[in-house]
Design an enzyme around this catalytic site. Structure first.
Site, short mmCIF file in Angstrom:
data_model
loop_
_atom_site.label_atom_id
_atom_site.label_comp_id
_atom_site.label_asym_id
_atom_site.label_seq_id
_atom_site.Cartn_x
_atom_site.Cartn_y
_atom_site.Cartn_z
N CYS A 34 0.83 -1.20 0.00
CA CYS A 34 0.00 0.00 0.00
C CYS A 34 0.87 1.25 0.00
CB CYS A 34 -0.89 0.05 1.24
SG CYS A 34 -1.99 -1.36 1.45
N ASP A 467 18.92 38.32 -13.26
CA ASP A 467 17.61 38.64 -13.83
C ASP A 467 17.10 39.95 -13.26
OD1 ASP A 467 15.08 37.42 -15.30
OD2 ASP A 467 14.39 38.28 -13.40
#
Length: 517
Positions: A34, A467
């Site tokens: 599981c 940037d």
């Protein structure tokens, strides 16, 4: 993590979905495995054992739980954080390389022998490349069985199996049901019904614990279209993710239509068109493929583009340790890094966008697409072309490019390097080596190299201190605004600096920060 028994037990007992994909719980008494968030009553501690992958569970003789469907857990975020051989191998296996090229092809891409790759994967993932590929084939088969009306023989070969017998044996072993039983059970669920025509998608309502791809609603009147749900680890902030993709979209290749981002895909066996729409608990995905063998690859590149296997809790917790970033994280947690379906494509687009506006970059890219891209038919929208492949661009006449001579040289050099394999950009790339190769090309500065590393290669630690938007955001927050000083301050954000970039960009008023309307 699977070796930390105490931590795994706590996650299982609390049904903590954040650990889905990190490890798997195998129950010794039932021989079922599981995911940690399985809704069933947790087994006794002495009956639990833990594995690092679904393939390792299957190889040990456990079958997938029918309630939580652990074979469809979101991918481990670990493979997208690292650039070592194991992580690169896992990304390539997810892309279906073993099915197309075999283990020797996988090893050749990584520059290792097949024995070395086998040994490293077994040591860390608990299964070799063939077992991992087999587990993925089983999941793809299940997806096609439950979401299409394709004949089982077509499903088998589309999923990558070499024979019908192997397909039948694998499905029975992994799911404890025959392929026909899987389809019958899927059709009997509430809200489901087979579509009309071959390959027609059909689905069901949302279930807890969605996997890499799950059926959703039918797609009336569109044979060949698969409708899936792509899960993610919450939270997810869709604003910058889809806003960035749409703001930089290349006309003819990408568009925003009816609340969804749509684009064309170049795939190993053909091409496709994908539509991706954000929802609170999943991404709705509609795929139109010319060849169903490309399903695994298409899902993989879409998940990578939207950064759906990220662990946002780990990322945000780390960034919150900086008091100046913490308010940004708290305001909009769960930001992802908008990536790309093809790193080579993004490298070309990054150069086209050097020192020009976003609108100009889109115009330049659209001209390249119209002149050299492969035309496609889009029955549902305005997509017209595939982005040109490197081979198609290698022969471009520089005089036809409306750029200064230096930019033409940069582009044509890049085209040739991508086409002849001198420069290889993809999930198998070593990030540092790729940076060095890019920096050696004429016209590639730090901004272009890091932008490709962040969006093309998927390096979560890529950073853009030069940037302009980042520098303005940093200054407004009281962070250092010079590249050197900001890089020094950002050392505390590692290895998640690419996510910090998304939060810094979010301080500006730009379309990339907003979900389109």
């Amino acid at each position: 993590m699977h070796t930390d028994t105490e931590r795994c037990v706590r996650a299982v007992q609390s049904k903590d979905a954040r650990f889905d994909g990190w490890f798997f719980t195998a129950v010794l008494t039932t021989r079922i495995y599981c995911r940690p968030s399985c809704p069933a009553v947790p087994p006794k501690v002495e009956n639990m054992t833990f594995y690092p992958s679904a393939a390792a569970c299957q190889q040990a003789g456990f079958r997938a739980c029918k309630r939580c469907r652990p074979d469809t857990s979101p991918g481990s975020p670990e493979w997208n954080v690292r650039a070592d051989a194991v992580a690169r191998a896992m990304r390539l296996i997810q892309d279906g390389v073993v099915d197309r090229e075999g283990v020797p092809g996988l090893a050749a891409r990584l520059g290792y022998s097949t024995r070395q790759i086998e040994r490293q994967l077994r040591a860390e993932v608990g299964a070799g490349p063939l077992a991992l590929a087999r587990a993925q084939r089983a999941q793809t088969a299940r997806l096609l069985i439950e979401t299409t009306t394709l004949p089982m023989a077509d499903v088998a070969f589309a999923a990558g199996f070499s024979s019908i017998r192997t397909f039948n044996d694998t499905v029975r072993e992994v799911f404890a049901l025959a392929p026909s039983e899987l389809r019958t059970r899927a059709a009997a669920r509430p809200g489901r019904g087979h579509g009309r025509g071959r390959g027609h998608g059909h689905g069901r309502g949302h279930e807890r614990g969605q996997g890499h791809g799950r059926a959703t609603e039918p797609v009336p009147g569109t044979p060949g279209v698969l409708a899936l749900r792509l899960p993610f680890r919450a939270p997810l902030n869709p604003d910058n993710l889809f806003g960035h993709l749409v703001a930089t979209a290349v006309p003819g290749v990408e568009e925003w239509r009816d609340g969804a981002y749509r684009r064309t895909l170049t795939l190993p066996h053909g091409h496709g068109i994908v539509s991706l729409a954000p929802h609170p608990d999943h991404i709705a995905c509609r795929l139109s493929l010319t060849d169903h063998r490309d399903l695994t690859f298409a899902i993989s590149v879409c998940r990578r583009m939207l950064d759906l296997d990220a662990d946002p809790v780990a990322v945000d917790d780390q960034l919150r340790t900086d008091p100046l970033l913490a308010p940004l994280v708290d305001k909009g947690p769960g930001r992802r890094v908008p990536r790309t379906v093809d790193a080579a494509e993004f490298a070309v687009r990054a150069v086209l966008g050097q020192q020009v506006s976003t609108a100009a970059a889109r115009t330049h890219a659209a001209r390249l697409v119209t002149a050299h891209g492969t035309p496609v038919h889009d029955a549902e929208g305005g997509l017209t072309h595939l982005f040109p492949a490197p081979d198609a661009l290698a022969g471009v006449d520089p005089e036809t490019l409306a750029f200064p001579r230096s930019r033409r040289t940069t582009l044509t050099t890049l085209f040739v390097a991508l086409a002849d394999g001198t420069l290889r950009l993809g999930p198998d790339s070593d990030w540092n080596e790729a940076r060095a190769q890019l920096a050696a090309l004429p016209g590639f500065g730090p901004w272009t190299v890091e932008a490709i590393a962040m969006r093309g290669l998927g390096d979560p630690d890529a950073f853009l201190p030069t940037d302009l938007g980042i520098r303005h955001a940093a200054a407004g927050l009281g962070l250092p605004s010079t590249p050197a000083a900001l890089t020094a301050r950002a050392a505390a954000w590692r290895p998640w600096r690419a996510y910090a970039v998304q939060y810094l960009w979010a301080t500006g008023d730009h379309p990339i920060n907003r979900l389109p309307v």
